[in-house]
Every structure is written in structure tokens, then in C-alpha cells.
Scaffold this motif. Sequence first.
Motif, PDB file in Angstrom:
ATOM      1  N   LYS A   8       0.827  -1.211   0.000  1.00  0.00           N
ATOM      2  CA  LYS A   8       0.000   0.000   0.000  1.00  0.00           C
ATOM      3  C   LYS A   8       0.861   1.261   0.000  1.00  0.00           C
ATOM      4  N   LEU A   9       2.104   1.098   0.425  1.00  0.00           N
ATOM      5  CA  LEU A   9       3.000   2.262   0.453  1.00  0.00           C
ATOM      6  C   LEU A   9       3.593   2.561  -0.924  1.00  0.00           C
ATOM      7  N   VAL A  10       3.406   1.653  -1.875  1.00  0.00           N
ATOM      8  CA  VAL A  10       3.977   1.852  -3.207  1.00  0.00           C
ATOM      9  C   VAL A  10       2.931   2.562  -4.076  1.00  0.00           C
ATOM     10  N   ASP A  11       3.270   3.767  -4.524  1.00  0.00           N
ATOM     11  CA  ASP A  11       2.311   4.600  -5.273  1.00  0.00           C
ATOM     12  C   ASP A  11       1.747   3.916  -6.509  1.00  0.00           C
ATOM     13  N   THR A  12       2.625   3.184  -7.206  1.00  0.00           N
ATOM     14  CA  THR A  12       2.193   2.612  -8.484  1.00  0.00           C
ATOM     15  C   THR A  12       1.425   1.307  -8.312  1.00  0.00           C
ATOM     16  N   CYS A  13       1.287   0.868  -7.068  1.00  0.00           N
ATOM     17  CA  CYS A  13       0.694  -0.456  -6.834  1.00  0.00           C
ATOM     18  C   CYS A  13      -0.828  -0.392  -6.817  1.00  0.00           C
ATOM     19  N   GLU A  14      -1.440  -1.291  -7.590  1.00  0.00           N
ATOM     20  CA  GLU A  14      -2.898  -1.402  -7.545  1.00  0.00           C
ATOM     21  C   GLU A  14      -3.251  -2.855  -7.257  1.00  0.00           C
ATOM     22  N   MET A  15      -4.196  -3.045  -6.360  1.00  0.00           N
ATOM     23  CA  MET A  15      -4.579  -4.412  -6.006  1.00  0.00           C
ATOM     24  C   MET A  15      -6.077  -4.596  -6.181  1.00  0.00           C
ATOM     25  N   LYS A  16      -6.446  -5.775  -6.652  1.00  0.00           N
ATOM     26  CA  LYS A  16      -7.858  -6.153  -6.707  1.00  0.00           C
ATOM     27  C   LYS A  16      -7.980  -7.526  -6.075  1.00  0.00           C
ATOM     28  N   GLY A  17      -9.135  -7.752  -5.458  1.00  0.00           N
ATOM     29  CA  GLY A  17      -9.313  -9.034  -4.799  1.00  0.00           C
ATOM     30  C   GLY A  17      -9.343  -8.826  -3.303  1.00  0.00           C
TER      31      GLY A  17
END
Length: 289
Positions: free
Chosen positions: A93-102
Motif C-alpha cells: 500500500k505504500l507503493v504509489d504505483t501499486c494497484e490491487m484487486k481481490g
Amino acid sequence: MIESGGKKTTSTFPEGNSREDHPIPGKDKEASSKKGSRDNVIIKVKDLNLWFGTHHVLHDINLDILERKVTAIIGPSGCGKSTLLRTLDLMNKLVDTCEMKGEVIYQGRNILERPGNIYDIRKRVGMVFQKPNPFPKSIYQNIAYGVHIHKIHRVKDVDEIVEQTLKDAALWEEVKDRLQESALGLSGGQQQRLCIARALAVEPEIILMDEPCSALDPIATSKIEDLINELKRQYTVIIVTHNMQQAARVSDYTAFMYLGKLIEYGETHQIFERPKQELTENYITGRFG
Ligand SMILES: Nc1ncnc2c1ncn2[C@@H]1O[C@H](COP(=O)(O)OP(=O)(O)O)[C@@H](O)[C@H]1O
Ligand SMILES: [Mg+2]
């Protein structure tokens, strides 16, 4: 090139193992009365996909982590092992470019959507890194620091916590006479056990270890492996390792990942003795990696 075995692995739970088959070892009243441990799946990962920018790193991961077991995550470099681990303590969550689904369901809620107090998650889910990273402070301070930042109030004083966690991390006998000396004077293996002690000091439920022995010699490695075996009496351990012998030695369950997918998950002896997927077999027999 390597072809997948063809079958899609969607089962979240090792086949043929209902949860009733997995009583918590040394299960006590406390364990059954709190932490929602009606069953012993402590973290449930459902249909997890993760991207860094446009790079789709994790694909449809489904994984049930069992309480007070050691789960190993294996697979070739770059397949997403660390990323999966860092999803569980919300580091991604601290990584700006990170997107998660699920979903990552822990304590009855999807912590990707509703993390609640993120510090509380970090306290409950400790992380031990590849390279031992003690603070440049005394051995004592390394443990006391974590206790202070998480403001644990209890009757026991910090001295007792320091002693107990160093004992739990199988380090006490080696350092009890030098607690005020710098942690940086310890050997690599001792430093890693100190980092484990530091993680234990805040009373986590789950300990994540990302290749905790890769910087250590064989003797230090075997001490950490013995320690992991002890830790599962009280904690759930998830260990990333690229060392298959280590996975076979320390873990109860093994998850094999390849190119961001969970190819196979099951009891460790099954994965190593009778893998169901051709890819798993190719990997554990050293045909690639
Ligand atoms: N913070 C990040 N930003 C962008 N890409 C990342 C980041 N962390 C990991 N990756 C990429 O995600 C993929 C999986 O990496 P990682 O989870 O570290 O693999 P493993 O631990 O299995 O070696 C790699 O291609 C890596 O370059
Ligand atoms: Mg890694």
C-alpha cells in the motif's frame, strides 16, 4: 520453453484436507476462544491481482494460510513471492504505483479495502527480511524499541519482554551478558535471530520471513530453521525461500509460484513427492529456476 501442466489451480485449500483435519497443535482454550479461530484459516487470499503500474505481477491468487503452520512460498526469482508476502502486511500500500484487486481476509474483513488501523496490522503481522537489519543500537534497545513504539502496556516490564523474546528467538544464552553492546557486533545469524526477537516482542500472530537465511552460512541457517520449527507452536509462519531443501525441511504447506501465478499449493510432502502439476515437478527437479 516451459509449458504449464495445463490444469488451472484454483483450489484455495490443499485438496483432501478439510479444516477439521487440521487441529491446531497444542490447541488451547485461548486459541479457540479468540481471534475468530473457529476454523484455522488465519488469512484467506481471494482472487488477488496486483499491478505495479502496467506490470501485472500477481494473477488470480487464491490461498488459505493455516494458523500455526509453516507455509513456504517457492518459485523462481521474479515470480512474485515477495510481492505476495508484502501484500499480507500491507507494505504494498505504500507503493504509489501499486494497484490491487481481490481480497485478503484477515480477522473477518478484507484488509485491502478496510485495513482498520494499519499499525495494528503491522503489529499483528511481523516481517523478517532477507538481510538482517538490526538498528545500530544495543541488543537490548533493538527489542525495547519495538515494544515502545507499539506502546504495549502490560504488567511485565520491558526487561522481562527482552529476556523472554530473546529466549523465544533462541538467542538469550548467547547474548545475556552483553545486552548493552551494539547489535552490529553480533554475527549475521545472531543478528537475524535478533530481528526475529524484535518481531516477536510486539506479540504478533503471523510472522512473514522473506528469504531469511539467504545471507547466512549453513550453521546459522540451521539455527533459524530449528527456530522456525519452535515458533509454529505459537505463531503462523510464512516463509519465502528459493531454497527447496529448506522449504521441504521447515514447512507444513508449500505454495509454488511461477510468473505471478500460484501453480500449486498443498502439503509440503505432497508437493515435493507427488506434485500434481508438471510445472511444479519441473521446478522441484531442478529443470528450471
Ligand atoms: N515496488 C515495485 N515497483 C515495481 N515493480 C516491482 C516492485 N516490486 C516488485 N516489482 C516487480 O514485480 C515482480 C515480482 O517481484 P518479486 O515479488 O520481488 O519477486 P520474487 O520475490 O519472487 O523474486 C518483478 O518483476 C519485480 O521487478
Ligand atoms: Mg523476493
